[in-house]
Design an enzyme around this catalytic site. Structure first.
Site, PDB file in Angstrom:
ATOM      1  N   GLU A  18      37.254  13.296  -7.223  1.00 51.45           N
ATOM      2  CA  GLU A  18      37.188  13.925  -8.535  1.00 51.45           C
ATOM      3  C   GLU A  18      37.885  13.118  -9.625  1.00 51.45           C
ATOM      4  OE1 GLU A  18      39.074  17.443  -7.119  1.00 51.45           O
ATOM      5  OE2 GLU A  18      40.969  17.011  -8.106  1.00 51.45           O
ATOM      6  N   HIS A  69      43.072  22.889  -1.082  1.00 51.13           N
ATOM      7  CA  HIS A  69      43.271  21.779  -2.017  1.00 51.13           C
ATOM      8  C   HIS A  69      44.633  21.906  -2.701  1.00 51.13           C
ATOM      9  CE1 HIS A  69      39.110  19.861  -2.452  1.00 51.13           C
ATOM     10  NE2 HIS A  69      39.116  20.561  -1.337  1.00 51.13           N
ATOM     11  N   HIS A 100      38.904  30.276  -3.831  1.00 47.90           N
ATOM     12  CA  HIS A 100      40.126  30.977  -4.237  1.00 47.90           C
ATOM     13  C   HIS A 100      41.075  29.993  -4.903  1.00 47.90           C
ATOM     14  CE1 HIS A 100      39.757  34.318  -0.903  1.00 47.90           C
ATOM     15  NE2 HIS A 100      38.914  34.505  -1.887  1.00 47.90           N
TER      16      HIS A 100
END
Lengths: 702, 702
Positions: B506, B481, B412
């Site tokens: 990342e 996140h 999501h």
């Protein structure tokens, strides 16, 4: 909704300005001009007379985007549109949507090419225009900073205005010249809790004006979707009104993504006030219903546990403790204050009353926990919308109401905490369906959360629509109070039955109240956008009836309260007084029992804003007519030709009129009921007391 | 969670200040002082050495409320608390919560009597304190304007800091003296899209410091509930750090209703860095689990379609059109860009891989429509969380995953549009349950809506908790996140498995990346508050593997990527690299397959922030131990006593170490795997390359 006629005619105009387009009958003309600096402008005329002088158009957006000048005309398109459609609920059975449209595609190429389209629709009773931004290479997202739309008036018109305010529209009206607008008056309205006044020259729309030459002019907007509400600021020397958009928490006006379009900016104009009230332009400028199957949308005449809280004999709150928390407080342990209105027992009184007298439904406010400190602290988790107070048995009320064939109306007060409402909305609507509620009155009292947002901003505008759409998914009808004023969206979302969004009858219970002229102005202003849940029908108009020391009172006669059911259109109408008060006046109450709230036809017989209104309406699916006539503080005798009655039919006119000695202040409960036979062609004389009115039922003889 | 021991001892102190209270062992002492002007103050000492000099306490609120001076001591209470509890998932099987508490009830009576309580809890590894406002006659609602909590340091400590920022915590760390903090450095981090930097002297918590005298000091907060996140502003001359609360859209800090309490302000201190990492004080200061039945909460080791988007070989978006609208765009009509990652076919590759290698679940990002222009326009209706792209067959994926015994992890991404997420949350979670997803990764990239709110403000803090609670209703686990950094709330909401909330792996794919010291700092800072979904396990560390021209790379050796599974605690861990990359290194990959993510015991063997960390952990319900050791840019040889191993057991140590010539930059994929027998009392020598690490599995011999 049924399309009956649909006719398109296209023709292409030249690429030069000015371009003039006329309404279908030619009565109204609009001229579009692109100035030498490429600034779009327009002017409006009625029967050859100037209404709006050449006025600026356009807006600016963040990142230096300027959509107000430097344009070229890319092309112009025109068409004639003529359609007749049927509203789900309404004042008339069929509505004709007949206009000429001029579409001006503008482009500018300072750095990158960008396009803005102006769409003008010219009706015989006015014009609307909007800004449209098609999806295009160099314009995908933009943030509106200012809108420049101007309305340059021809003189210092007489104006019915309320202060421009981002948060409330519950002011009483002032009637002044443009030059005398002083909106800071609103700052002293301590009776309105949440106010965000623009400035001394800001006013709200719909704005009703009358020129010295006798032109009636109404400025407003239609189809307010994904954009903030438009207020107006007045240049009181030059008589220029300019759009003033409600900002958001960080000062921006609107976040748009192409294809994007603004609401319609609208101008209604006529030399007859009645034409303004009869206009369907605002509705026509809205989109057709998004709800396909509308059989579940019904008109609602209701009673409820509500006025007694405004009077003060009951309370919304169960306890007088004023520090409670949803999910933490043990409601059963609170000490009841003994005045809680929403008890199972009291609700049954209303259910019995509704069943006995044929009302559709019963509203109960204060049924759910949280009212102890619901208001004024910018609190987020005020209500959960599903937990009843200990003395309100939802299951038993549900069972009892069903056994009597009466519907219950849910109440969702948000206290302005809209984030809280949105996150609980699915649960709240599911709870309603489980307990057989199919309509909800929602409320937005107080400062908005998300904090920094206003009732009239883009985010809230989208919220009200979200609520209507979400409700429709559950087949729930909505009546929103303290919301932004409606702009005809009940065409698109016909389950959105009504709004408050103005100063309702409730102010008469606990404030300086609504002056006798109030209800003669509202149809020219607030009601231009849609039905109002004004809550008429107060028989005991003086608060001294309950508390000898109280001075507050309703500023009408009893007969005028009856007339309001006809003059104030809404498919949802309350009989707001106590059942006990109605039981004492069964003859007058008969009108409230009889009067419908959905109509096949409507005739505006006579009207002057601030002075008087007389309207006749024919009941849906029936030949029975109803007439309401009201006056301001002045007594008035009206001679009304009964041209609207079906010819060849004899009617029994049941007349509910002010008594000879009636007066809103000194003798409001003096009324007389009489009958006589009438027919089309007759003239009915009605004598209205100061602050008075008359209600008439025309029953066709069998 | 089970209470094993519970012991209360009360004693009442006198009404005079200063009052000193010692930790259970006496190592730490805190002195509370009320100044002559009635201002509350405190000081902290460790083994007789000053840690925090006499520092200010208190706050101010709207309407002139001042809770920082003019107080009298009403009473003081003390108690000793000793309890052992079991986390649902964790680093250890049991946690001892052992502290002395001092409760100082302060009152002031300028106009009306108001009470504020200060609660101090002194542990052997630090102290926490909070402000509490009991429900009281003259204090029901108040709006916090400023919090004055100070931390007066004893010198110009060496500090590991990131810029104070209301919207992001994804900066790389700076290591400077307090006097050299320059947080405006963060302004140039174009790699972080949404930044709201406080000023040049603002830093975030957890703030890790080391004094010249060798004291390790960590400042943070615990149980951040209904209050904004606390950043710190530094007086760089006097070495004073002062609380700086994240404001809301209108500049207020917190809306409180009594009984109210702030989060705990925490100070961890020791002369051994390992004690900081071993501390359970933050968890202990949080409330016990609100979720009673926790059997559905499971550790998760997962793979997923994610790193390939960061690398750039796949895209989240299905089409390269960048103007789409939820509910309007016809997704089937869009031209696919040919790089969409979340296809049914590619998902099956991951499902097969997960099934083959024993992973619990597969995450798929970019499965749902809206990614074409998801970001950067402050757009509200970005995602609907229920509509898959045309090439992602939810039903088929569900069926296929179930047939292979693999769970799917939902994604999501809110794009910061939290109002949109909240209003769709019930539908989104219901959709998950229908399709057998029991965990969700949520994302908060971009500017927040409600506009004007920040990621770290009170409203958002409440949102994250709302999401965790709502998810728990659906028995869904959460991994958030771009949220506010966690503060131990996974004790209270154990379904809230992990957060990102820091600069994750990342960044190595597309930015300057994370320097080799980064992972030696995170456990001392971000991880103090809870597990991090750092997404380790990258084998192909150089982006030039995919695109010859690319310079970006992971700043570790391959062996260090393995070690991170032990050094970075999380009950949810990703094996982030492509399945194809793992298949080429099956021997190294074996460690990722074997390493558990839930533990019965943890020993911090050796640690120095910014330099190195070595941690050993014992698998939940097993006698197998795992060890992770990492270093910064410097090579390092560690000699680690194996005291933690169970005595009397011979273990086979399977060692995954850097190759002799390994180097994070020049030769990251050089590793060697070896085995030897070891037992408690042995010393293990590990040679770590620059930016390197080692991972060891200790298998007890049967």
């Amino acid at each position: 909704m049924l399309l009956l006629v649909l006719l398109f005619v296209f023709f292409i105009s030249e690429l030069v300005s000015p371009v003039t387009i006329h309404s279908p009958s030619g009565k109204i003309s609009l001229t579009f001009t692109l100035s030498s600096s490429g600034a779009p402008q327009y002017a409006l005329r009625f029967k050859g007379r100037d209404v709006i002088l050449q006025s600026r158009l356009g807006l600016t957006a963040a990142d230096g985007l300027n959509f107000s000048e430097g344009f070229m005309i890319e092309k112009t398109d025109s068409l004639v549109f003529d359609e007749t459609w049927e509203p789900v609920l309404g004042e008339v059975k069929q509505i004709r949507n007949h206009y000429k449209e001029l579409k001006v595609t503008l482009s500018k190429s300072e750095d990158k090419k960008r396009i803005m389209i102006l769409i003008f629709r010219i009706y015989d009773d006015g014009a609307g225009f909007r800004y449209e931004f098609p999806a295009q290479e160099h314009l995908k997202y933009f943030i509106v900073k200012h809108e420049f739309t101007e309305f340059r008036l021809t003189g210092d018109h007489n104006t019915f205005w309320i202060p421009g305010d981002y948060d409330t529209n519950e002011y009483e009206y002032s009637e002044t010249r443009i030059s005398k607008i002083n909106a800071l008056r609103g700052q002293n309205s301590s009776e309105i809790s949440t106010r965000s006044i623009i400035g001394d020259n800001g006013v709200q729309t719909p704005l009703m004006m009358k020129s010295d030459e006798g032109l009636y002019i109404n400025l407003f907007e239609a189809a307010l979707v994904n954009y903030p509400a438009m207020h107006l600021t007045a240049d009181r020397e030059k008589y220029i009104l300019t759009a003033h958009l409600t900002p958001d928490a960080v000062g921006n006006k609107a976040y748009l993504q192409t294809h994007a379009r603004t609401p319609w900016r609208t101008i209604l104009v006529s030399d007859k006030a009645e034409d303004i009230l009869a206009s369907k332009m605002i509705l026509n400028l809205n989109e057709p219903s998004e709800i396909e199957e509308t059989g579940w949308i019904k008109p609602v005449k209701y009673v409820g546990i509500w006025w007694e809280m405004h009077v003060g004999t009951s309370s919304w709150n169960y306890s007088d403790v004023n520090n409670v928390k949803i999910g933490e407080t043990d409601w059963n342990s609170l000490k009841p204050n003994g005045r809680h209105g929403a008890t199972t027992e009291r609700t049954k009184v209303y259910i019995d009353f509704a069943a006995k007298h044929g009302f559709d439904a019963v509203l109960v406010e204060g049924w759910n926990v949280g009212w102890e400190d619901w208001f004024g602290s910018w609190k987020e988790n005020v209500f959960d919308f599903v937990t009843p107070y200990p003395d309100f048995d939802v299951e038993e009320v549900h069972r009892y109401a069903a056994s009597k064939g009466v519907k219950m109306i849910m109440h969702h007060e948000t206290s302005g905490s809209v984030t809280n409402y949105e996150r609980r909305m699915d649960e709240a609507f599911s709870f309603m369906k489980q307990h057989n509620y199919d309509a909800v009155k929602s409320g937005y009292v107080g400062r908005i959360i998300p904090r920094g947002e206003f009732h009239d901003g883009q985010w809230m505008v989208n919220h009200y629509i979200h609520a209507a759409k979400k409700a429709a998914e559950y087949k729930i009808m909505i009546n929103a109070h303290e919301s932004v004023r409606p702009t005809g969206l009940h065409r698109t979302y016909p389950n959105w039955l009504a709004n408050e969004a103005a100063r309702g009858n409730e102010f008469n219970a606990w404030s300086a109240g609504n002056p006798p002229s109030h209800e003669t102005i509202l149809p020219f202003t607030r009601l231009m956008g849609g039905p109002m849940d004004y809550t008429p029908g107060i028989f005991e108009t003086k608060m001294s009836f309950y508390y000898p020391d109280k001075k507050e009172q309703v500023h009408t006669t009893l007969a005028k309260q009856l007339a309001l059911y006809v003059t104030m259109y809404s498919p949802l109408q309350m009989a707001a007084d106590y059942p006990e008060n109605y039981e004492r006046y069964p003859d007058a109450f008969q009108f409230i029992k009889d009067v419908p709230v959905d109509w096949d036809d409507t005739k505006i017989l006579s009207a002057e804003p601030g002075d008087y209104i007389a309207i006749a309406r024919m009941e849906k699916g029936s030949e029975t007519w109803y007439l309401g006539a009201i006056t301001d503080e002045n007594p008035r005798t009206m001679k009304l030709p009964l041209d609207f009655l079906n010819t060849g039919v004899v009617y029994t006119a049941v007349m509910y009129a002010d008594g000879k000695d009636a007066h809103w202040e000194t003798n409001p409960k003096s009324y007389m009921i009489s009958k006589k036979n009438v027919k089309a062609g007759d003239t009915l004389e009605l004598v209205l007391a100061p602050g008075g009115g008359a209600a008439v039922q025309f029953l066709p003889e069998k």
